[in-house]
Each structure stands twice: as C-alpha cells, then as structure tokens.
Design a protein around this motif. Structure first.
Motif, PDB file in Angstrom:
ATOM      1  N   LEU A  11       0.897  -1.311   0.051  1.00  0.00           N
ATOM      2  CA  LEU A  11       0.064  -0.094  -0.128  1.00  0.00           C
ATOM      3  C   LEU A  11       0.774   1.170   0.231  1.00  0.00           C
ATOM      4  O   LEU A  11       1.796   1.279   0.842  1.00  0.00           O
ATOM      5  CB  LEU A  11      -1.013  -0.110   1.057  1.00  0.00           C
ATOM      6  CG  LEU A  11      -1.824   1.198   1.197  1.00  0.00           C
ATOM      7  CD1 LEU A  11      -2.769   1.123  -0.017  1.00  0.00           C
ATOM      8  CD2 LEU A  11      -2.719   1.242   2.600  1.00  0.00           C
ATOM      9  N   VAL A  12       0.712   2.008  -1.065  1.00  0.00           N
ATOM     10  CA  VAL A  12       1.454   3.358  -0.894  1.00  0.00           C
ATOM     11  C   VAL A  12       0.095   4.574  -0.661  1.00  0.00           C
ATOM     12  O   VAL A  12      -0.739   4.520  -1.624  1.00  0.00           O
ATOM     13  CB  VAL A  12       1.861   3.803  -2.485  1.00  0.00           C
ATOM     14  CG1 VAL A  12       2.702   4.952  -2.299  1.00  0.00           C
ATOM     15  CG2 VAL A  12       2.949   2.633  -2.729  1.00  0.00           C
ATOM     16  N   ALA A  13       0.339   4.977   0.447  1.00  0.00           N
ATOM     17  CA  ALA A  13      -0.701   6.065   0.841  1.00  0.00           C
ATOM     18  C   ALA A  13      -0.310   7.473   0.820  1.00  0.00           C
ATOM     19  O   ALA A  13       0.795   7.831   1.662  1.00  0.00           O
ATOM     20  CB  ALA A  13      -1.210   5.908   2.354  1.00  0.00           C
ATOM     21  N   ARG A  43       3.056  -5.737  -9.383  1.00  0.00           N
ATOM     22  CA  ARG A  43       2.160  -6.613  -8.857  1.00  0.00           C
ATOM     23  C   ARG A  43       1.534  -6.419  -7.541  1.00  0.00           C
ATOM     24  O   ARG A  43       2.276  -6.571  -6.978  1.00  0.00           O
ATOM     25  CB  ARG A  43       1.982  -7.902  -9.544  1.00  0.00           C
ATOM     26  CG  ARG A  43       0.556  -8.690  -9.596  1.00  0.00           C
ATOM     27  CD  ARG A  43       0.746 -10.071 -10.214  1.00  0.00           C
ATOM     28  NE  ARG A  43       1.669 -10.824  -9.514  1.00  0.00           N
ATOM     29  CZ  ARG A  43       1.413 -11.941  -8.623  1.00  0.00           C
ATOM     30  NH1 ARG A  43       0.067 -12.134  -8.440  1.00  0.00           N
ATOM     31  NH2 ARG A  43       2.126 -12.218  -7.831  1.00  0.00           N
ATOM     32  N   GLY A  44       0.341  -6.264  -7.263  1.00  0.00           N
ATOM     33  CA  GLY A  44       0.188  -5.926  -5.495  1.00  0.00           C
ATOM     34  C   GLY A  44       0.130  -4.832  -4.965  1.00  0.00           C
ATOM     35  O   GLY A  44      -0.328  -4.529  -4.137  1.00  0.00           O
ATOM     36  N   THR A  45       0.385  -3.853  -5.937  1.00  0.00           N
ATOM     37  CA  THR A  45       0.486  -2.632  -5.374  1.00  0.00           C
ATOM     38  C   THR A  45      -0.858  -1.796  -5.514  1.00  0.00           C
ATOM     39  O   THR A  45      -1.603  -1.893  -6.308  1.00  0.00           O
ATOM     40  CB  THR A  45       1.792  -1.713  -6.034  1.00  0.00           C
ATOM     41  OG1 THR A  45       2.977  -2.289  -5.971  1.00  0.00           O
ATOM     42  CG2 THR A  45       1.727  -0.306  -5.449  1.00  0.00           C
ATOM     43  N   GLU A  46      -1.141  -1.110  -4.270  1.00  0.00           N
ATOM     44  CA  GLU A  46      -2.301  -0.367  -4.272  1.00  0.00           C
ATOM     45  C   GLU A  46      -1.969   0.996  -3.869  1.00  0.00           C
ATOM     46  O   GLU A  46      -1.085   1.381  -2.834  1.00  0.00           O
ATOM     47  CB  GLU A  46      -3.283  -1.070  -3.124  1.00  0.00           C
ATOM     48  CG  GLU A  46      -3.693  -2.506  -3.535  1.00  0.00           C
ATOM     49  CD  GLU A  46      -4.528  -2.987  -2.340  1.00  0.00           C
ATOM     50  OE1 GLU A  46      -5.286  -2.347  -1.674  1.00  0.00           O
ATOM     51  OE2 GLU A  46      -4.638  -4.189  -2.474  1.00  0.00           O
ATOM     52  N   LEU A  47      -2.561   2.088  -4.707  1.00  0.00           N
ATOM     53  CA  LEU A  47      -2.582   3.378  -4.016  1.00  0.00           C
ATOM     54  C   LEU A  47      -3.645   3.913  -3.210  1.00  0.00           C
ATOM     55  O   LEU A  47      -4.664   3.420  -3.636  1.00  0.00           O
ATOM     56  CB  LEU A  47      -2.217   4.223  -5.321  1.00  0.00           C
ATOM     57  CG  LEU A  47      -1.064   3.849  -6.405  1.00  0.00           C
ATOM     58  CD1 LEU A  47      -1.204   4.707  -7.536  1.00  0.00           C
ATOM     59  CD2 LEU A  47       0.250   3.918  -5.651  1.00  0.00           C
ATOM     60  N   LEU A  61      -4.971  -1.009   6.770  1.00  0.00           N
ATOM     61  CA  LEU A  61      -3.837  -1.850   6.823  1.00  0.00           C
ATOM     62  C   LEU A  61      -4.096  -3.060   7.386  1.00  0.00           C
ATOM     63  O   LEU A  61      -3.314  -3.926   7.449  1.00  0.00           O
ATOM     64  CB  LEU A  61      -2.884  -0.723   7.552  1.00  0.00           C
ATOM     65  CG  LEU A  61      -2.181   0.289   6.705  1.00  0.00           C
ATOM     66  CD1 LEU A  61      -1.426   1.243   7.729  1.00  0.00           C
ATOM     67  CD2 LEU A  61      -1.392  -0.214   5.583  1.00  0.00           C
ATOM     68  N   LEU A  62      -5.107  -3.059   8.581  1.00  0.00           N
ATOM     69  CA  LEU A  62      -5.485  -4.360   9.052  1.00  0.00           C
ATOM     70  C   LEU A  62      -5.859  -5.392   8.120  1.00  0.00           C
ATOM     71  O   LEU A  62      -5.735  -6.616   8.293  1.00  0.00           O
ATOM     72  CB  LEU A  62      -6.738  -4.130   9.861  1.00  0.00           C
ATOM     73  CG  LEU A  62      -6.281  -3.468  11.345  1.00  0.00           C
ATOM     74  CD1 LEU A  62      -7.618  -3.011  12.253  1.00  0.00           C
ATOM     75  CD2 LEU A  62      -5.156  -4.036  12.137  1.00  0.00           C
ATOM     76  N   GLU A  63      -6.168  -5.110   6.855  1.00  0.00           N
ATOM     77  CA  GLU A  63      -6.588  -6.086   5.833  1.00  0.00           C
ATOM     78  C   GLU A  63      -5.301  -6.967   5.263  1.00  0.00           C
ATOM     79  O   GLU A  63      -5.306  -8.020   4.715  1.00  0.00           O
ATOM     80  CB  GLU A  63      -7.115  -5.478   4.372  1.00  0.00           C
ATOM     81  CG  GLU A  63      -8.409  -4.584   4.882  1.00  0.00           C
ATOM     82  CD  GLU A  63      -8.726  -3.730   3.438  1.00  0.00           C
ATOM     83  OE1 GLU A  63      -8.158  -3.905   2.519  1.00  0.00           O
ATOM     84  OE2 GLU A  63      -9.791  -2.878   3.706  1.00  0.00           O
ATOM     85  N   GLY A  64      -4.167  -6.392   5.694  1.00  0.00           N
ATOM     86  CA  GLY A  64      -2.904  -7.241   5.517  1.00  0.00           C
ATOM     87  C   GLY A  64      -2.180  -6.673   4.303  1.00  0.00           C
ATOM     88  O   GLY A  64      -2.571  -6.951   3.110  1.00  0.00           O
ATOM     89  N   TYR A  65      -1.062  -6.186   4.534  1.00  0.00           N
ATOM     90  CA  TYR A  65       0.074  -5.607   3.440  1.00  0.00           C
ATOM     91  C   TYR A  65       1.314  -6.033   3.876  1.00  0.00           C
ATOM     92  O   TYR A  65       1.689  -5.836   5.249  1.00  0.00           O
ATOM     93  CB  TYR A  65      -0.369  -3.948   3.227  1.00  0.00           C
ATOM     94  CG  TYR A  65      -1.544  -3.827   2.602  1.00  0.00           C
ATOM     95  CD1 TYR A  65      -1.693  -3.590   1.306  1.00  0.00           C
ATOM     96  CD2 TYR A  65      -2.424  -3.522   3.551  1.00  0.00           C
ATOM     97  CE1 TYR A  65      -2.764  -3.365   0.800  1.00  0.00           C
ATOM     98  CE2 TYR A  65      -3.770  -2.911   2.934  1.00  0.00           C
ATOM     99  CZ  TYR A  65      -3.767  -2.950   1.716  1.00  0.00           C
ATOM    100  OH  TYR A  65      -5.112  -2.420   1.049  1.00  0.00           O
ATOM    101  N   ARG A  66       2.082  -6.613   2.996  1.00  0.00           N
ATOM    102  CA  ARG A  66       3.692  -6.933   3.351  1.00  0.00           C
ATOM    103  C   ARG A  66       4.435  -5.474   3.575  1.00  0.00           C
ATOM    104  O   ARG A  66       5.114  -5.320   4.623  1.00  0.00           O
ATOM    105  CB  ARG A  66       4.234  -7.578   2.295  1.00  0.00           C
ATOM    106  CG  ARG A  66       5.612  -7.713   2.823  1.00  0.00           C
ATOM    107  CD  ARG A  66       6.344  -8.810   1.613  1.00  0.00           C
ATOM    108  NE  ARG A  66       5.833 -10.110   1.577  1.00  0.00           N
ATOM    109  CZ  ARG A  66       5.929 -11.165   2.580  1.00  0.00           C
ATOM    110  NH1 ARG A  66       6.885 -10.854   3.578  1.00  0.00           N
ATOM    111  NH2 ARG A  66       5.376 -12.329   2.442  1.00  0.00           N
TER     112      ARG A  66
END
Length: 182
Positions: A11-13, A43-47, A61-66
């Motif tokens: 996740l990039v916030a 792949r797998g990057t969310e903004l 973030l509780l949804e799980g991100y490495r």
C-alpha cells in the motif's frame, strides 16, 4: 494464512491536507503515481489518497499488507523540497497513552502507525513487514491550494523514490530460484 505470513500486497498512501498548500505533497505524489502506466507498479501495489483520514488508513492496513509506503511532509530542518526516506521497520511504535481524545483530522504518520499497532493488538490483523516514509521538507503549510515551487519540483523525484522502494521490496521478497536438475 498463519503466523507472520502476509500477502504480497503493498500500500502506497499519500497523507496530507490539500487545503494547506505544501501539506498536499503526499496526495499529489500518489496522484502522479496513479497516472503512470500501470505496468510500472509491481503487481499487488495499491495506491490510496489517505488525505486527512488517518483512522481510515489504519483500518485499511488491518486487511494485510507486506509493505507500507507513506508519502507526507517531514520537517527535519532542511531546505524546502528536500526529500528523505525513513525506514520505520517492521514494528510500528505503540501510541500508548494519549492525552485527551484522538484528533482524527490531525494524524501524522507516527500517530497512524501507533494507532495501527493499537488496533492490531485489539482486533488482530497483520502488521506490515516493511514500513517506509517518503518525506518532503515543506516551505508553506498555510491555508491555500497548491504546492510551493520547491515542493512541486520534489514531486516527480518522490515518485521515483517510491518506485525504487517498491522495486527493492519486490526483489527482497522474490522467491529463491529453484535449482534445475540436468
């Protein structure tokens, strides 16, 4: 998943208030990342344009991100537009005792990370293995829309910094090649 296994998600916030001039740096940087050719993001990057919604970010973030990359202003006394990367590490600090109620509209990255730690302790979920802050030294955070010239000039280099962190994270978590038998 069990134990410390985390999905290959990043996740990039972008954090900040676009109505306070340079405080919109994180949001603008993430906007520009979103305008890139999607193949440039692993792949797998969310903004996420987190804006001033720090509690929303902590719950997401509780949804799980490495990996988590926060993009925000960071005042360290340097010239306006100076960029820095801070490796927060795998364990965000606990917020601990807060004097008075939590102000959900004035949450800096440290407060968001501390809240995440507290939420994780109470609700479960998986904390990110890697947490980075890409920060920019502000010039003006008074009321107004638009970044000051030195902070505006730092946005594209910040995009490059984020892309570099994402590439490094992917390399660091790539599975080891399986030896070929002849």
């Amino acid at each position: 998943m069990s134990g410390r296994e985390t999905p290959e998600r990043t996740l990039v916030a972008g954090v900040g208030n676009i109505f306070l001039q340079d405080d919109g740096f994180g949001v603008e940087t993430v906007r520009r990342l979103g305008a890139l050719d999607p193949s440039r993001l692993p792949r797998g990057t969310e903004l996420m344009d987190a804006g001033i919604r720090g509690v929303h970010l902590a719950y997401r973030l509780l949804e799980g991100y490495r990996t988590l990359v926060l993009v925000d202003l960071v005042s360290r006394g340097g010239p306006p537009g100076t960029l820095c990367t801070i490796d927060v590490g795998p364990q965000p600090p606990a917020v601990g005792h807060r004097p008075g109620p939590l102000d959900t509209h004035a949450m800096d990255p440290a407060t968001v990370l501390g809240l995440l730690h507290d939420l994780h302790a109470g609700a479960g979920g998986t904390l990110p293995d890697e947490v980075y802050v890409v920060g920019c030294e502000p010039r003006d955070t008074g009321e107004g829309i638009g970044l000051s010239p030195p902070v505006e000039e730092a946005v594209d280099p910040a995009v490059d910094l984020v892309l570099g962190l994402l590439s490094r994270s992917v390399r660091d978590h790539a599975p080891d090649p399986v030896p070929q038998k002849n």
